[in-house]
Scaffold this motif. Structure first.
Motif, PDB file in Angstrom:
ATOM      1  N   LYS A 132       0.788  -1.187  -0.092  1.00 37.29           N
ATOM      2  CA  LYS A 132      -0.103  -0.005   0.013  1.00 37.29           C
ATOM      3  C   LYS A 132       0.891   1.131  -0.136  1.00 37.29           C
ATOM      4  N   ALA A 133       1.950   1.215   0.699  1.00 32.06           N
ATOM      5  CA  ALA A 133       2.837   2.386   0.800  1.00 32.06           C
ATOM      6  C   ALA A 133       3.658   2.454  -0.339  1.00 32.06           C
ATOM      7  N   TRP A 134       3.922   1.384  -1.053  1.00 34.80           N
ATOM      8  CA  TRP A 134       4.631   1.416  -2.510  1.00 34.80           C
ATOM      9  C   TRP A 134       3.641   2.106  -3.583  1.00 34.80           C
ATOM     10  N   ARG A 135       2.575   1.843  -3.433  1.00 33.12           N
ATOM     11  CA  ARG A 135       1.663   2.342  -4.377  1.00 33.12           C
ATOM     12  C   ARG A 135       1.451   3.936  -4.227  1.00 33.12           C
ATOM     13  N   LYS A 136       1.217   4.239  -2.756  1.00 29.34           N
ATOM     14  CA  LYS A 136       1.187   5.527  -2.575  1.00 29.34           C
ATOM     15  C   LYS A 136       2.107   6.478  -3.100  1.00 29.34           C
ATOM     16  N   PHE A 137       3.544   6.017  -2.810  1.00 30.02           N
ATOM     17  CA  PHE A 137       4.664   6.537  -3.380  1.00 30.02           C
ATOM     18  C   PHE A 137       4.641   6.588  -4.931  1.00 30.02           C
ATOM     19  N   THR A 138       4.308   5.490  -5.648  1.00 33.89           N
ATOM     20  CA  THR A 138       4.051   5.652  -7.091  1.00 33.89           C
ATOM     21  C   THR A 138       3.121   6.821  -7.505  1.00 33.89           C
ATOM     22  N   MET A 139       2.041   6.683  -6.795  1.00 31.65           N
ATOM     23  CA  MET A 139       0.923   7.763  -7.195  1.00 31.65           C
ATOM     24  C   MET A 139       1.514   9.162  -7.177  1.00 31.65           C
ATOM     25  N   ARG A 140       2.135   9.572  -6.199  1.00 28.06           N
ATOM     26  CA  ARG A 140       2.876  10.767  -5.871  1.00 28.06           C
ATOM     27  C   ARG A 140       3.887  11.125  -7.100  1.00 28.06           C
ATOM     28  N   LYS A 141       4.769  10.178  -7.421  1.00 26.68           N
ATOM     29  CA  LYS A 141       5.465  10.460  -8.751  1.00 26.68           C
ATOM     30  C   LYS A 141       4.810  10.503  -9.885  1.00 26.68           C
ATOM     31  N   LYS A 167       3.314   8.592 -19.883  1.00 24.97           N
ATOM     32  CA  LYS A 167       4.398   7.645 -18.929  1.00 24.97           C
ATOM     33  C   LYS A 167       4.083   6.360 -18.804  1.00 24.97           C
ATOM     34  N   VAL A 168       4.859   5.367 -19.019  1.00 28.65           N
ATOM     35  CA  VAL A 168       4.908   3.921 -18.787  1.00 28.65           C
ATOM     36  C   VAL A 168       5.313   3.816 -17.247  1.00 28.65           C
ATOM     37  N   VAL A 169       4.555   2.979 -16.572  1.00 29.05           N
ATOM     38  CA  VAL A 169       4.719   2.860 -15.224  1.00 29.05           C
ATOM     39  C   VAL A 169       4.728   1.418 -14.445  1.00 29.05           C
ATOM     40  N   CYS A 170       5.984   0.981 -13.972  1.00 26.70           N
ATOM     41  CA  CYS A 170       6.202  -0.327 -13.482  1.00 26.70           C
ATOM     42  C   CYS A 170       6.223  -0.260 -11.743  1.00 26.70           C
ATOM     43  N   LEU A 171       5.526  -1.106 -11.077  1.00 27.68           N
ATOM     44  CA  LEU A 171       5.999  -1.184  -9.670  1.00 27.68           C
ATOM     45  C   LEU A 171       5.952  -2.766  -9.829  1.00 27.68           C
ATOM     46  N   GLU A 172       6.944  -3.318  -9.187  1.00 32.12           N
ATOM     47  CA  GLU A 172       7.146  -4.745  -9.048  1.00 32.12           C
ATOM     48  C   GLU A 172       8.135  -5.136  -8.062  1.00 32.12           C
ATOM     49  N   LEU A 173       8.184  -6.388  -7.640  1.00 35.80           N
ATOM     50  CA  LEU A 173       9.123  -6.942  -6.791  1.00 35.80           C
ATOM     51  C   LEU A 173      10.575  -6.674  -7.469  1.00 35.80           C
ATOM     52  N   SER A 174      11.633  -6.689  -6.470  1.00 31.79           N
ATOM     53  CA  SER A 174      12.777  -6.587  -6.949  1.00 31.79           C
ATOM     54  C   SER A 174      13.579  -7.509  -6.096  1.00 31.79           C
TER      55      SER A 174
END
Length: 239
Positions: free
Chosen positions: A34-43, A149-156
């Motif tokens: 949830k925190a990762w998604r919020k960070f992504t939305m801010r960016k 923009k192309v956006v990818c949020l993923e495990l790393s």
């Protein structure tokens, strides 16, 4: 595993785990997703009226966040799992967002949209599950508008020791056991560490973004490198 086998296996996994997917995401990531998604939305900084396509949208949490930020802009969620989409549709209906969000069953490697359609094209925790990572990124770039923009949020893959060793012990040994104990799905949750084994690390995925023609590529490691956010921009000239 060849491309066709991987696609069939992943489809079966997600059809099976759909009913408990949200609960297990919270448990297995310690709610960090949830925190990762919020960070992504801010960016991303989505503006009112902008359009978004959310690939591998699953149960639609990110799709819903995109729709809310766009305040009426077109928002489409696409996934190949009917069971995941059914759960997502129930959320959309409950929030009375049916007039804003359209959900489609489809393949991320062959998107049913014209070139230059969306302001944002996103994929969250889904790229590592597709048979051909670069093909999906190229499809995302194709359907995003010039300047979009192309956006990818993923495990790393974390690199810092001793955190790296602890992470892999949890991810490879404990996580499948949690799947077995909590939702009776050991084999399905064993797939998660397997799917990450051949997935590009932070820098390699950033280079793949550049190889497909995306510009101004930014890569952000999250929570010690457990996850990563990648954002690339399509040139204003469409090139």
């Amino acid at each position: 595993m060849d491309a066709e086998s991987k696609q069939s296996h992943v489809h079966a996994v997600f059809e099976s785990i759909a009913p408990k997917y949200d609960m297990m995401n919270d448990v297995l990531s310690f709610r960090r997703h949830k925190a990762w998604r919020k960070f992504t939305m801010r960016k991303m900084n989505v503006q009112p009226g902008q359009s978004s396509l959310d690939l591998c949208c699953g149960t639609c949490d990110w799709t819903i966040a995109l729709a809310r930020e766009s305040r009426g802009g077109r928002t489409v969620g696409l996934d190949f799992s009917r069971n995941m989409l059914d759960i997502g549709q129930a959320k959309v209906d409950k929030l009375d967002l049916g007039g804003t969000i359209e959900l489609i069953q489809g393949n991320a490697m062959s998107l049913p949209f014209p070139d230059n359609t969306f302001d944002f094209v996103t994929i969250g925790f889904g790229l590592r599950n597709v048979p051909d990572y670069e093909r999906v990124i190229r499809e995302m770039r194709r359907v995003v508008k010039p300047g979009g923009k192309v956006v990818c949020l993923e495990l790393s893959k974390p690199t810092w020791q001793p955190f790296k060793a602890l992470y892999y012990f949890y991810f490879e040994k404990l996580l499948p056991l949690l799947g077995k104990w909590l939702v009776k799905r050991y084999e399905q949750y064993r797939w998660l560490p397997e799917s990450l084994a051949s997935f590009p690390d932070l820098q390699a995925l950033a280079e793949m973004f550049r190889t497909t023609g995306l510009r101004n590529v930014r890569a952000y490691p999250l929570t010690g490198g457990v996850a990563a956010l990648h954002i690339g921009t399509k040139g204003n000239d469409g090139a």
